[in-house]
Design a protein around this motif. Structure first.
Motif, PDB file in Angstrom:
ATOM      1  N   TYR A  24       0.863  -1.179   0.000  1.00  0.00           N
ATOM      2  CA  TYR A  24       0.000   0.000   0.000  1.00  0.00           C
ATOM      3  C   TYR A  24       0.900   1.231   0.000  1.00  0.00           C
ATOM      4  O   TYR A  24       1.935   1.226   0.684  1.00  0.00           O
ATOM      5  N   GLN A  79      -8.143  -3.076   4.848  1.00  0.00           N
ATOM      6  CA  GLN A  79      -9.274  -3.841   4.320  1.00  0.00           C
ATOM      7  C   GLN A  79     -10.459  -2.922   4.044  1.00  0.00           C
ATOM      8  O   GLN A  79     -11.191  -3.124   3.078  1.00  0.00           O
ATOM      9  N   ARG A  82      -9.901  -1.589   0.599  1.00  0.00           N
ATOM     10  CA  ARG A  82     -10.267  -2.543  -0.459  1.00  0.00           C
ATOM     11  C   ARG A  82     -11.788  -2.634  -0.586  1.00  0.00           C
ATOM     12  O   ARG A  82     -12.329  -2.698  -1.699  1.00  0.00           O
ATOM     13  N   TYR A  83     -12.468  -2.644   0.550  1.00  0.00           N
ATOM     14  CA  TYR A  83     -13.931  -2.679   0.545  1.00  0.00           C
ATOM     15  C   TYR A  83     -14.493  -1.453  -0.178  1.00  0.00           C
ATOM     16  O   TYR A  83     -15.366  -1.564  -1.046  1.00  0.00           O
ATOM     17  N   ALA A 157      -9.734  -9.489   8.036  1.00  0.00           N
ATOM     18  CA  ALA A 157      -8.381  -9.144   7.587  1.00  0.00           C
ATOM     19  C   ALA A 157      -7.409  -9.082   8.755  1.00  0.00           C
ATOM     20  O   ALA A 157      -6.272  -9.560   8.665  1.00  0.00           O
ATOM     21  N   TYR A 160      -6.750 -12.595   9.807  1.00  0.00           N
ATOM     22  CA  TYR A 160      -5.914 -13.247   8.790  1.00  0.00           C
ATOM     23  C   TYR A 160      -4.449 -12.882   8.996  1.00  0.00           C
ATOM     24  O   TYR A 160      -3.568 -13.736   8.964  1.00  0.00           O
ATOM     25  N   TYR A 178     -14.466 -12.244   2.167  1.00  0.00           N
ATOM     26  CA  TYR A 178     -13.146 -11.613   2.295  1.00  0.00           C
ATOM     27  C   TYR A 178     -12.297 -11.908   1.057  1.00  0.00           C
ATOM     28  O   TYR A 178     -11.724 -10.995   0.448  1.00  0.00           O
ATOM     29  N   ASN A 182     -11.123  -9.198  -1.947  1.00  0.00           N
ATOM     30  CA  ASN A 182      -9.702  -9.006  -2.223  1.00  0.00           C
ATOM     31  C   ASN A 182      -9.343  -9.397  -3.653  1.00  0.00           C
ATOM     32  O   ASN A 182      -8.513  -8.738  -4.292  1.00  0.00           O
ATOM     33  N   ASP A 183      -9.961 -10.464  -4.177  1.00  0.00           N
ATOM     34  CA  ASP A 183      -9.731 -10.845  -5.578  1.00  0.00           C
ATOM     35  C   ASP A 183     -10.185  -9.740  -6.518  1.00  0.00           C
ATOM     36  O   ASP A 183      -9.482  -9.387  -7.466  1.00  0.00           O
ATOM     37  N   TYR A 185     -10.597  -6.580  -5.795  1.00  0.00           N
ATOM     38  CA  TYR A 185      -9.729  -5.414  -5.616  1.00  0.00           C
ATOM     39  C   TYR A 185      -8.477  -5.563  -6.478  1.00  0.00           C
ATOM     40  O   TYR A 185      -8.073  -4.620  -7.171  1.00  0.00           O
ATOM     41  N   LYS A 186      -7.873  -6.749  -6.462  1.00  0.00           N
ATOM     42  CA  LYS A 186      -6.676  -6.991  -7.285  1.00  0.00           C
ATOM     43  C   LYS A 186      -7.001  -6.848  -8.767  1.00  0.00           C
ATOM     44  O   LYS A 186      -6.236  -6.253  -9.526  1.00  0.00           O
TER      45      LYS A 186
END
Length: 198
Positions: A24, A79, A82-83, A157, A160, A178, A182-183, A185-186
């Motif tokens: 980040y 997180q 990303r959300y 997150a 994790y 989750y 994240n997938d 977001y990537k």
């Protein structure tokens, strides 16, 4: 230079290092030398961090905060970022768009049946004041005065990171959500180059 100032500078350096480790932009993450108190439902709480929709993240300095606790706090706040990014694209696309289809299975009933995964996220479920169940990627706070879904995902997150990915104790639906956020977001980051604009 005082010992307090030296300790603060060390924590600032550690936070920058952590943000780089989380992939980040470190210039968007800042350690703030103040105590952030907020009132909620008649109670006062001390905030450890804040994620703003423009990509900035603030961690509030506490001399007692260990590096591990700061890392968990940063994992939680990132997180949220990303959300927010996936939420923005979800809400821009038509109802039959790809993201709507991908996230359709995470129904309000399914998520509310599992509720929070930590004391903090459960507080958000208990505080929900909406006339209906919280809906994924809605403006939870303006609807129900709390953010149970967003805060639960942020706590996933944190767990994790804290448990090095070993989160089998978290209900499958939250682990799946989750991973899906994240997938996406990537994917969005690859497509857009960068989702964060300072």
């Amino acid at each position: 230079m005082s010992s307090l100032s030296i300790e603060f500078d060390k924590k600032k350096d550690k936070l920058k290092e952590l943000s780089i480790g989380f992939d980040y932009p470190s210039e968007l993450v800042e350690l703030i030398d103040e105590k952030k108190i907020f009132e909620y439902l008649g109670y006062q709480f001390t905030s450890e961090g804040t994620a703003l929709r423009d990509g900035r993240v603030f961690i509030y300095y506490d001399p007692a905060m260990t590096d591990a606790r700061m890392a968990c706090c940063l994992a939680h706040e990132l997180q949220h970022q990303r959300y927010f990014a996936v939420q923005e694209y979800f809400n821009l696309e038509p109802i039959d768009g790809f993201l709507h289809k991908r996230f359709a299975r995470f129904s309000p009933l399914l998520l509310s049946n599992e509720r929070g995964i930590s004391a903090y996220s459960e507080e958000h479920w208990c505080a929900w004041q909406g006339v209906s169940l919280p809906v994924l990627f809605s403006d939870e706070f303006s609807i129900g005065k709390s953010e149970p879904i967003n805060e639960t995902i942020a706590e996933v997150a944190k767990a994790y990171y804290n448990w090095d990915g070993k989160i089998d104790w978290i209900p499958q639906i939250w682990r799946d959500l989750y991973a899906s956020i994240n997938d996406e977001y990537k994917n969005l980051k690859l497509k857009e180059g960068s989702l964060i604009t300072p």
